[in-house]
Design a protein around this motif. Structure first.
Motif, PDB file in Angstrom:
ATOM      1  N   LYS A   1      -3.059  -4.077  -2.145  1.00 55.63           N
ATOM      2  CA  LYS A   1      -1.797  -3.900  -2.862  1.00 55.63           C
ATOM      3  C   LYS A   1      -1.987  -3.047  -4.108  1.00 55.63           C
ATOM      4  O   LYS A   1      -1.162  -2.196  -4.421  1.00 55.63           O
ATOM      5  CB  LYS A   1      -1.209  -5.257  -3.247  1.00 55.63           C
ATOM      6  CG  LYS A   1      -0.576  -5.985  -2.107  1.00 55.63           C
ATOM      7  CD  LYS A   1       0.016  -7.294  -2.550  1.00 55.63           C
ATOM      8  CE  LYS A   1       0.649  -8.056  -1.398  1.00 55.63           C
ATOM      9  NZ  LYS A   1       1.191  -9.353  -1.825  1.00 55.63           N
ATOM     10  N   GLN A   2      -3.085  -3.266  -4.834  1.00 55.87           N
ATOM     11  CA  GLN A   2      -3.336  -2.489  -6.037  1.00 55.87           C
ATOM     12  C   GLN A   2      -3.562  -1.025  -5.700  1.00 55.87           C
ATOM     13  O   GLN A   2      -3.085  -0.141  -6.406  1.00 55.87           O
ATOM     14  CB  GLN A   2      -4.566  -3.024  -6.795  1.00 55.87           C
ATOM     15  CG  GLN A   2      -4.290  -4.305  -7.526  1.00 55.87           C
ATOM     16  CD  GLN A   2      -5.536  -4.837  -8.240  1.00 55.87           C
ATOM     17  OE1 GLN A   2      -6.624  -4.307  -8.083  1.00 55.87           O
ATOM     18  NE2 GLN A   2      -5.350  -5.908  -8.988  1.00 55.87           N
ATOM     19  N   ARG A   3      -4.272  -0.754  -4.616  1.00 61.23           N
ATOM     20  CA  ARG A   3      -4.509   0.643  -4.210  1.00 61.23           C
ATOM     21  C   ARG A   3      -3.221   1.326  -3.796  1.00 61.23           C
ATOM     22  O   ARG A   3      -3.016   2.501  -4.062  1.00 61.23           O
ATOM     23  CB  ARG A   3      -5.519   0.695  -3.079  1.00 61.23           C
ATOM     24  CG  ARG A   3      -6.923   0.392  -3.538  1.00 61.23           C
ATOM     25  CD  ARG A   3      -7.915   0.586  -2.441  1.00 61.23           C
ATOM     26  NE  ARG A   3      -9.268   0.284  -2.910  1.00 61.23           N
ATOM     27  CZ  ARG A   3     -10.323   0.338  -2.149  1.00 61.23           C
ATOM     28  NH1 ARG A   3     -10.227   0.670  -0.882  1.00 61.23           N
ATOM     29  NH2 ARG A   3     -11.515   0.061  -2.660  1.00 61.23           N
ATOM     30  N   LYS A   4      -2.322   0.600  -3.125  1.00 60.64           N
ATOM     31  CA  LYS A   4      -1.035   1.181  -2.726  1.00 60.64           C
ATOM     32  C   LYS A   4      -0.178   1.473  -3.947  1.00 60.64           C
ATOM     33  O   LYS A   4       0.534   2.470  -3.986  1.00 60.64           O
ATOM     34  CB  LYS A   4      -0.296   0.239  -1.782  1.00 60.64           C
ATOM     35  CG  LYS A   4      -0.847   0.212  -0.388  1.00 60.64           C
ATOM     36  CD  LYS A   4      -0.038  -0.697   0.516  1.00 60.64           C
ATOM     37  CE  LYS A   4      -0.609  -0.719   1.913  1.00 60.64           C
ATOM     38  NZ  LYS A   4       0.141  -1.630   2.797  1.00 60.64           N
ATOM     39  N   ASN A   5      -0.228   0.608  -4.957  1.00 56.68           N
ATOM     40  CA  ASN A   5       0.568   0.802  -6.156  1.00 56.68           C
ATOM     41  C   ASN A   5       0.038   1.954  -7.005  1.00 56.68           C
ATOM     42  O   ASN A   5       0.803   2.568  -7.754  1.00 56.68           O
ATOM     43  CB  ASN A   5       0.600  -0.484  -7.003  1.00 56.68           C
ATOM     44  CG  ASN A   5       1.408  -1.586  -6.334  1.00 56.68           C
ATOM     45  OD1 ASN A   5       2.247  -1.316  -5.492  1.00 56.68           O
ATOM     46  ND2 ASN A   5       1.125  -2.818  -6.702  1.00 56.68           N
ATOM     47  N   GLU A   6      -1.239   2.278  -6.915  1.00 56.93           N
ATOM     48  CA  GLU A   6      -1.823   3.364  -7.694  1.00 56.93           C
ATOM     49  C   GLU A   6      -1.458   4.721  -7.147  1.00 56.93           C
ATOM     50  O   GLU A   6      -1.472   5.709  -7.869  1.00 56.93           O
ATOM     51  CB  GLU A   6      -3.347   3.204  -7.758  1.00 56.93           C
ATOM     52  CG  GLU A   6      -3.793   2.027  -8.592  1.00 56.93           C
ATOM     53  CD  GLU A   6      -5.296   1.846  -8.558  1.00 56.93           C
ATOM     54  OE1 GLU A   6      -5.996   2.648  -7.882  1.00 56.93           O
ATOM     55  OE2 GLU A   6      -5.782   0.890  -9.200  1.00 56.93           O
ATOM     56  N   LYS A   7      -1.134   4.806  -5.861  1.00 60.96           N
ATOM     57  CA  LYS A   7      -0.823   6.102  -5.229  1.00 60.96           C
ATOM     58  C   LYS A   7       0.550   6.559  -5.542  1.00 60.96           C
ATOM     59  O   LYS A   7       1.442   6.116  -5.978  1.00 60.96           O
ATOM     60  CB  LYS A   7      -1.005   6.011  -3.719  1.00 60.96           C
ATOM     61  CG  LYS A   7      -2.459   5.883  -3.347  1.00 60.96           C
ATOM     62  CD  LYS A   7      -2.601   5.839  -1.853  1.00 60.96           C
ATOM     63  CE  LYS A   7      -4.073   5.708  -1.483  1.00 60.96           C
ATOM     64  NZ  LYS A   7      -4.290   5.695  -0.073  1.00 60.96           N
TER      65      LYS A   7
END
Length: 60
Positions: free
Chosen positions: A54-60
C-alpha cells in the motif's frame, strides 16, 4: 478383532485424579501464555507485506 475407539464415545466419562487435572490445566495455561507472548513480540507477515504494498502504491 481390533479395538474400535469409536465404541467408547457413548460411554460415560471417567473422573480423572485432581493432581493430573491441575497439571494439565497448568500446562494449558502456560502454553496459552507462551502463544500470547509470541504473538505480542512477532510481526504478522501478511499485514506487513500488505502495508508495504500500500505504501509503494501511494508513493507512485
Amino acid at each position: 478383532m481390533e479395538y474400535n475407539p469409536f465404541k467408547d464415545i457413548n460411554r460415560p466419562l471417567k473422573e480423572v485424579p485432581k493432581e493430573l487435572k491441575s497439571k494439565v490445566m497448568s500446562d494449558i495455561a502456560m502454553a496459552k501464555l507462551l502463544m500470547d507472548l509470541a504473538a505480542l513480540f512477532s510481526y504478522n507477515i501478511g499485514d506487513l507485506i500488505e502495508s508495504v504494498i500500500k505504501q509503494r502504491k501511494n508513493e507512485k
